[in-house]
Design a protein around this motif. Structure first.
Motif, PDB file in Angstrom:
ATOM      1  N   VAL A   7       0.882  -1.007   0.063  1.00  0.00           N
ATOM      2  CA  VAL A   7      -0.020   0.099   0.025  1.00  0.00           C
ATOM      3  C   VAL A   7       0.978   1.179  -0.053  1.00  0.00           C
ATOM      4  O   VAL A   7       1.774   1.529   1.035  1.00  0.00           O
ATOM      5  CB  VAL A   7      -0.970  -0.105   1.015  1.00  0.00           C
ATOM      6  N   THR A   8       0.584   2.034  -1.003  1.00  0.00           N
ATOM      7  CA  THR A   8       1.435   3.125  -1.334  1.00  0.00           C
ATOM      8  C   THR A   8       0.780   4.387  -0.958  1.00  0.00           C
ATOM      9  O   THR A   8      -0.373   4.472  -1.428  1.00  0.00           O
ATOM     10  CB  THR A   8       2.286   3.206  -2.535  1.00  0.00           C
ATOM     11  N   VAL A   9       1.197   5.444  -0.263  1.00  0.00           N
ATOM     12  CA  VAL A   9       0.648   6.670   0.149  1.00  0.00           C
ATOM     13  C   VAL A   9       1.551   7.952  -0.175  1.00  0.00           C
ATOM     14  O   VAL A   9       2.514   8.157   0.279  1.00  0.00           O
ATOM     15  CB  VAL A   9       0.057   6.751   1.648  1.00  0.00           C
ATOM     16  N   LEU A  10       1.034   8.804  -1.157  1.00  0.00           N
ATOM     17  CA  LEU A  10       1.801   9.800  -1.580  1.00  0.00           C
ATOM     18  C   LEU A  10       0.851  11.141  -1.311  1.00  0.00           C
ATOM     19  O   LEU A  10      -0.178  11.326  -1.991  1.00  0.00           O
ATOM     20  CB  LEU A  10       2.404   9.780  -2.974  1.00  0.00           C
ATOM     21  N   ILE A  11       1.031  11.949  -0.303  1.00  0.00           N
ATOM     22  CA  ILE A  11       0.296  13.188  -0.178  1.00  0.00           C
ATOM     23  C   ILE A  11       1.135  14.431  -0.282  1.00  0.00           C
ATOM     24  O   ILE A  11       2.247  14.465   0.281  1.00  0.00           O
ATOM     25  CB  ILE A  11      -0.190  13.316   1.462  1.00  0.00           C
ATOM     26  N   GLU A  12       1.002  15.342  -1.228  1.00  0.00           N
ATOM     27  CA  GLU A  12       1.447  16.424  -1.691  1.00  0.00           C
ATOM     28  C   GLU A  12       0.669  17.734  -0.964  1.00  0.00           C
ATOM     29  O   GLU A  12      -0.339  18.253  -1.987  1.00  0.00           O
ATOM     30  CB  GLU A  12       1.908  16.564  -2.956  1.00  0.00           C
ATOM     31  N   GLU A  13       0.862  18.371   0.079  1.00  0.00           N
ATOM     32  CA  GLU A  13       0.008  19.342   0.659  1.00  0.00           C
ATOM     33  C   GLU A  13       0.511  20.652   0.098  1.00  0.00           C
ATOM     34  O   GLU A  13      -0.059  21.653   0.132  1.00  0.00           O
ATOM     35  CB  GLU A  13       0.198  19.262   2.047  1.00  0.00           C
ATOM     36  N   SER A  14       1.705  20.962  -0.155  1.00  0.00           N
ATOM     37  CA  SER A  14       2.521  22.066  -0.730  1.00  0.00           C
ATOM     38  C   SER A  14       4.024  21.536  -1.460  1.00  0.00           C
ATOM     39  O   SER A  14       4.332  20.446  -1.138  1.00  0.00           O
ATOM     40  CB  SER A  14       2.671  22.797   0.360  1.00  0.00           C
ATOM     41  N   SER A  36      -8.398   1.862   2.370  1.00  0.00           N
ATOM     42  CA  SER A  36      -9.469   2.690   2.713  1.00  0.00           C
ATOM     43  C   SER A  36      -9.234   3.940   3.605  1.00  0.00           C
ATOM     44  O   SER A  36      -9.690   4.792   3.741  1.00  0.00           O
ATOM     45  CB  SER A  36     -10.525   1.922   2.951  1.00  0.00           C
ATOM     46  N   VAL A  37      -8.641   3.234   4.866  1.00  0.00           N
ATOM     47  CA  VAL A  37      -8.060   4.047   5.728  1.00  0.00           C
ATOM     48  C   VAL A  37      -6.950   5.358   5.384  1.00  0.00           C
ATOM     49  O   VAL A  37      -7.360   6.391   5.725  1.00  0.00           O
ATOM     50  CB  VAL A  37      -7.473   3.458   6.780  1.00  0.00           C
ATOM     51  N   ALA A  38      -6.178   4.779   4.297  1.00  0.00           N
ATOM     52  CA  ALA A  38      -5.257   5.989   3.882  1.00  0.00           C
ATOM     53  C   ALA A  38      -5.929   7.065   3.145  1.00  0.00           C
ATOM     54  O   ALA A  38      -5.480   8.262   3.132  1.00  0.00           O
ATOM     55  CB  ALA A  38      -4.165   5.169   3.241  1.00  0.00           C
ATOM     56  N   ILE A  39      -6.940   6.560   2.460  1.00  0.00           N
ATOM     57  CA  ILE A  39      -7.804   7.314   1.591  1.00  0.00           C
ATOM     58  C   ILE A  39      -8.361   8.597   2.614  1.00  0.00           C
ATOM     59  O   ILE A  39      -8.303   9.792   2.285  1.00  0.00           O
ATOM     60  CB  ILE A  39      -8.574   6.955   0.815  1.00  0.00           C
ATOM     61  N   GLU A  40      -9.238   7.924   3.556  1.00  0.00           N
ATOM     62  CA  GLU A  40      -9.963   8.988   4.564  1.00  0.00           C
ATOM     63  C   GLU A  40      -8.932   9.648   5.119  1.00  0.00           C
ATOM     64  O   GLU A  40      -8.909  10.821   5.330  1.00  0.00           O
ATOM     65  CB  GLU A  40     -10.387   8.021   5.745  1.00  0.00           C
ATOM     66  N   ASP A  41      -7.794   9.380   5.859  1.00  0.00           N
ATOM     67  CA  ASP A  41      -6.680  10.089   6.190  1.00  0.00           C
ATOM     68  C   ASP A  41      -6.207  11.257   5.370  1.00  0.00           C
ATOM     69  O   ASP A  41      -5.984  12.307   5.848  1.00  0.00           O
ATOM     70  CB  ASP A  41      -5.589   9.175   6.885  1.00  0.00           C
ATOM     71  N   ALA A  42      -5.999  10.871   4.148  1.00  0.00           N
ATOM     72  CA  ALA A  42      -5.340  11.764   3.183  1.00  0.00           C
ATOM     73  C   ALA A  42      -6.520  12.943   2.818  1.00  0.00           C
ATOM     74  O   ALA A  42      -5.943  14.156   2.657  1.00  0.00           O
ATOM     75  CB  ALA A  42      -4.798  11.058   1.649  1.00  0.00           C
ATOM     76  N   THR A  72      -2.354  10.479  -3.753  1.00  0.00           N
ATOM     77  CA  THR A  72      -2.298   9.185  -4.734  1.00  0.00           C
ATOM     78  C   THR A  72      -2.149   8.032  -3.573  1.00  0.00           C
ATOM     79  O   THR A  72      -1.325   8.041  -2.779  1.00  0.00           O
ATOM     80  CB  THR A  72      -1.414   9.080  -5.719  1.00  0.00           C
ATOM     81  N   VAL A  73      -2.979   7.251  -3.398  1.00  0.00           N
ATOM     82  CA  VAL A  73      -3.002   5.965  -2.611  1.00  0.00           C
ATOM     83  C   VAL A  73      -3.200   4.727  -3.753  1.00  0.00           C
ATOM     84  O   VAL A  73      -4.388   4.862  -4.402  1.00  0.00           O
ATOM     85  CB  VAL A  73      -4.101   6.183  -1.610  1.00  0.00           C
ATOM     86  N   GLY A  74      -2.632   3.812  -3.390  1.00  0.00           N
ATOM     87  CA  GLY A  74      -2.712   2.619  -4.272  1.00  0.00           C
ATOM     88  C   GLY A  74      -2.095   1.348  -3.590  1.00  0.00           C
ATOM     89  O   GLY A  74      -1.448   1.409  -2.602  1.00  0.00           O
ATOM     90  N   ILE A  75      -2.434   0.391  -4.456  1.00  0.00           N
ATOM     91  CA  ILE A  75      -2.036  -1.003  -4.036  1.00  0.00           C
ATOM     92  C   ILE A  75      -1.111  -1.583  -5.377  1.00  0.00           C
ATOM     93  O   ILE A  75      -1.810  -1.644  -6.152  1.00  0.00           O
ATOM     94  CB  ILE A  75      -2.952  -2.032  -3.414  1.00  0.00           C
ATOM     95  N   GLU A  76       0.312  -1.921  -4.989  1.00  0.00           N
ATOM     96  CA  GLU A  76       0.848  -2.579  -6.051  1.00  0.00           C
ATOM     97  C   GLU A  76       1.103  -4.058  -5.448  1.00  0.00           C
ATOM     98  O   GLU A  76       1.516  -4.304  -4.199  1.00  0.00           O
ATOM     99  CB  GLU A  76       2.188  -1.988  -6.033  1.00  0.00           C
ATOM    100  N   GLU A  77       0.856  -4.764  -6.462  1.00  0.00           N
ATOM    101  CA  GLU A  77       1.205  -6.341  -6.238  1.00  0.00           C
ATOM    102  C   GLU A  77       2.434  -6.787  -6.650  1.00  0.00           C
ATOM    103  O   GLU A  77       2.856  -6.370  -7.609  1.00  0.00           O
ATOM    104  CB  GLU A  77       0.153  -7.222  -6.822  1.00  0.00           C
ATOM    105  N   LEU A  78       3.218  -7.358  -5.579  1.00  0.00           N
ATOM    106  CA  LEU A  78       4.517  -7.913  -5.973  1.00  0.00           C
ATOM    107  C   LEU A  78       4.851  -9.513  -5.706  1.00  0.00           C
ATOM    108  O   LEU A  78       4.210  -9.996  -4.740  1.00  0.00           O
ATOM    109  CB  LEU A  78       5.664  -7.037  -5.015  1.00  0.00           C
TER     110      LEU A  78
END
Length: 82
Positions: A7-14, A36-42, A72-78
Motif C-alpha cells: 500500500v503506497t501513499v503519496l500526499i502533497e500538501e505544498s 481505505s483508511v489511508a484515503i480517509e486520512d489523506a 495518490t493511494v494505491g496497492i501494488e502487487e509484488l
C-alpha cells in the motif's frame, strides 16, 4: 511464489510538505482495508479545498486540487521469488 501487496501513499500538501509511505501486506483484503483508511486520512489533509478525482479504480485513487496538490493511494502487487 509468494505475493506481497504494497500500500503506497503519496500526499502533497505544498511544495514543502510531502508525505510518502509504503506498508506491505500478505493479505489482499487487509491491504484494501488499509487503502481505505489511508484515503480517509489523506482527505482530511484537504478539508477546505476543491479538487478533482483523477483516478478511482479498485487499486488506486488519485485526487488533486487545481494547484496540483493532493494525494495518490494505491496497492501494488509484488511477487517474491523463493
Amino acid at each position: 511464489m509468494k505475493k506481497i501487496y504494497l500500500v503506497t501513499v503519496l500526499i502533497e500538501e505544498s511544495a514543502e510538505c510531502l508525505i510518502d509511505a509504503h506498508t506491505p501486506f500478505t493479505d489482499y483484503d487487509k491491504a484494501r482495508q488499509a487503502m481505505s483508511v489511508a484515503i480517509e486520512d489523506a482527505q482530511k489533509q484537504f478539508p477546505d479545498h476543491k479538487g478533482e478525482l483523477l483516478v478511482d479504480v479498485e487499486t488506486c485513487r488519485e485526487w488533486r486540487t487545481e494547484d496540483g496538490y493532493g494525494y495518490t493511494v494505491g496497492i501494488e502487487e509484488l511477487t517474491l521469488q523463493e
